[in-house]
Design an enzyme around this catalytic site. Structure first.
Site, mmCIF file in Angstrom:
data_model
loop_
_atom_site.group_PDB
_atom_site.id
_atom_site.type_symbol
_atom_site.label_atom_id
_atom_site.label_comp_id
_atom_site.label_asym_id
_atom_site.label_seq_id
_atom_site.Cartn_x
_atom_site.Cartn_y
_atom_site.Cartn_z
ATOM 1 N N LYS A 1 26.354 57.331 23.097
ATOM 2 C CA LYS A 1 27.808 57.269 23.015
ATOM 3 C C LYS A 1 28.319 56.039 23.769
ATOM 4 O O LYS A 1 27.610 55.436 24.566
ATOM 5 C CB LYS A 1 28.431 58.543 23.597
ATOM 6 C CG LYS A 1 28.149 58.760 25.078
ATOM 7 C CD LYS A 1 28.800 60.030 25.571
ATOM 8 C CE LYS A 1 28.539 60.210 27.071
ATOM 9 N NZ LYS A 1 29.249 61.375 27.624
ATOM 10 N N TYR B 1 41.721 35.049 47.698
ATOM 11 C CA TYR B 1 43.079 35.580 47.733
ATOM 12 C C TYR B 1 43.244 36.571 48.883
ATOM 13 O O TYR B 1 42.380 37.414 49.133
ATOM 14 C CB TYR B 1 43.395 36.302 46.419
ATOM 15 C CG TYR B 1 43.580 35.382 45.244
ATOM 16 C CD1 TYR B 1 44.617 34.456 45.220
ATOM 17 C CD2 TYR B 1 42.728 35.447 44.150
ATOM 18 C CE1 TYR B 1 44.799 33.618 44.128
ATOM 19 C CE2 TYR B 1 42.902 34.613 43.053
ATOM 20 C CZ TYR B 1 43.949 33.694 43.056
ATOM 21 O OH TYR B 1 44.110 32.863 41.983
#
EC number: 5.1.1.1
Length: 364
Positions: free
Chosen positions: A35, A256
């Site tokens: 899946k 950052y």
């Protein structure tokens, strides 16, 4: 030259992991679960590693069609069954087995016109509380199915909520066996965690088992046990290269938000990989990474396209050095995907499935 990031899929590792799961559940037949496009690896890419499975289990019709186009002639099981009545026509055409977990699916079968009766897996909700009939309603659902000419053989299945943890599976095993006692048909209850942790118990492995995440080299009960503990091999390697080097001094910050501040001289490498490639943004300083096959750590925040890594353990590394984000490095050293996922506050499943479309993929 394309950007130097590449995911490599290892079908031989999938085959190894399948056989490892088979050894843990002797005598049971093995569903290979593909899946979510084989947990992000690509059904077509891992197919060669799945040929020794007894059946293939998946979720939707498109995946089932792909498996049949690849030449698979064995059983294919729809784990959530059909989603609307006309899906039953495709089940007939592709010879698909399918789960039945609700009254509506039984109604659709009762109204379905077919020449060939269907093989179904009646699903019990034994405690997960997602799909399935509650134990008290299970036998009446079986009776309805058993009376339909559209239904051939009825098998029985359930899914464990805590096979990977301390609560365990005893309460669900008991509920399942009590409700199915004396009913004729094959049984399937064990997922990857149950296969590896409880596969030696006859009341767990039964007729079929379902190997999912274990096929792809992730430990279903990490961090209690690791992929190495279970003898699993990584089916995916995500690798890139250093595209820049910076020499930091005490007080310099990285990335950052300046989440990392150097305490002294430090060489860092900038890697062509970021959260837009599927690397988890929540991985903070200290997430394990391999540079030239040597374990080191990430530094600062993950950016969209770049990650910084500490070059202290690999002083000779520079531009173009190999960086393994997870999987197997060129020198054979393995960084389990579970360790990276843990640092990002998630699980290996999510990292596999989140590999971004912009990342090129090759097959080993």
């Amino acid at each position: 030259m394309p950007r130097p990031i590449l995911a490599t899929i290892h079908p031989a590792a999938v085959q190894h992991n399948l056989e490892r799961a088979r050894r843990a559940a002797p005598d049971a037949r093995m569903w290979a679960v593909v899946k979510a496009n084989a947990y992000g690896h690509g059904i077509e890419r891992v197919f060669e590693g799945l040929r020794s499975a007894d059946g293939i289990a998946l979720l939707d019709m498109a995946e089932a069609e792909r498996v049949r186009r690849l030449g698979w002639r064995g059983p294919v099981l729809l784990l959530e069954g059909v989603f609307e009545p006309r899906d039953l026509e495709l089940c007939s055409r592709l010879s698909l087995w399918h789960a039945v977990h609700c009254d509506e699916q039984i109604d659709w079968l009762a109204a379905h016109k077919t020449q060939a009766p269907h093989r179904v897996f009646l699903k019990m909700n034994s405690g997960m509380n997602r799909l399935g009939f509650a134990p008290g309603r299970y036998r009446s659902a079986w009776a309805r199915l058993n009376a339909l000419p559209q239904v051939d053989e009825i098998s029985f299945m359930t899914h464990f909520s805590d096979a990977d943890g301390p609560r365990g599976i005893a309460h669900q095993v008991q509920a399942f066996h009590r409700a199915t006692q004396d009913l004729p048909g094959e049984r399937c209850i064990a997922n990857s965690a149950a296969i590896l942790r409880h596969g030696g118990e006859a009341q767990v492995r039964l007729d079929w088992v379902r190997a999912g995440i274990a096929l792809y080299g992730s430990a279903p009960d990490h961090p209690e046990r690791t992929a190495v503990d279970w003898g699993l091999e990584p089916a995916m390697t995500l690798a890139s290269r250093i595209i820049g080097v910076q020499q930091l001094q005490a007080g310099d910050t990285v990335g950052y938000g300046s989440r990392f501040t150097a305490e002294g001289p430090l060489a860092i490498g900038v890697v062509a990989c970021g959260y837009a490639d599927g690397y988890p943004r929540h991985c903070d300083t200290g997430t394990p990474v391999l540079v030239n096959g040597v374990r080191t750590r990430t530094i600062g925040r993950v950016s969209m396209d770049m990650i910084a890594v500490d070059l202290t353990p690999v002083p000779g590394a520079g531009m173009g050095a190999e960086v393994t984000l997870w999987g197997r490095a060129a020198n054979g050293v393995v960084l389990p995907i579970d360790e990276v996922a843990e640092a990002g506050g998630t699980v290996g499943y999510e990292l596999m499935c989140a590999l971004a479309p912009r990342v090129p993929v090759s097959v080993d």
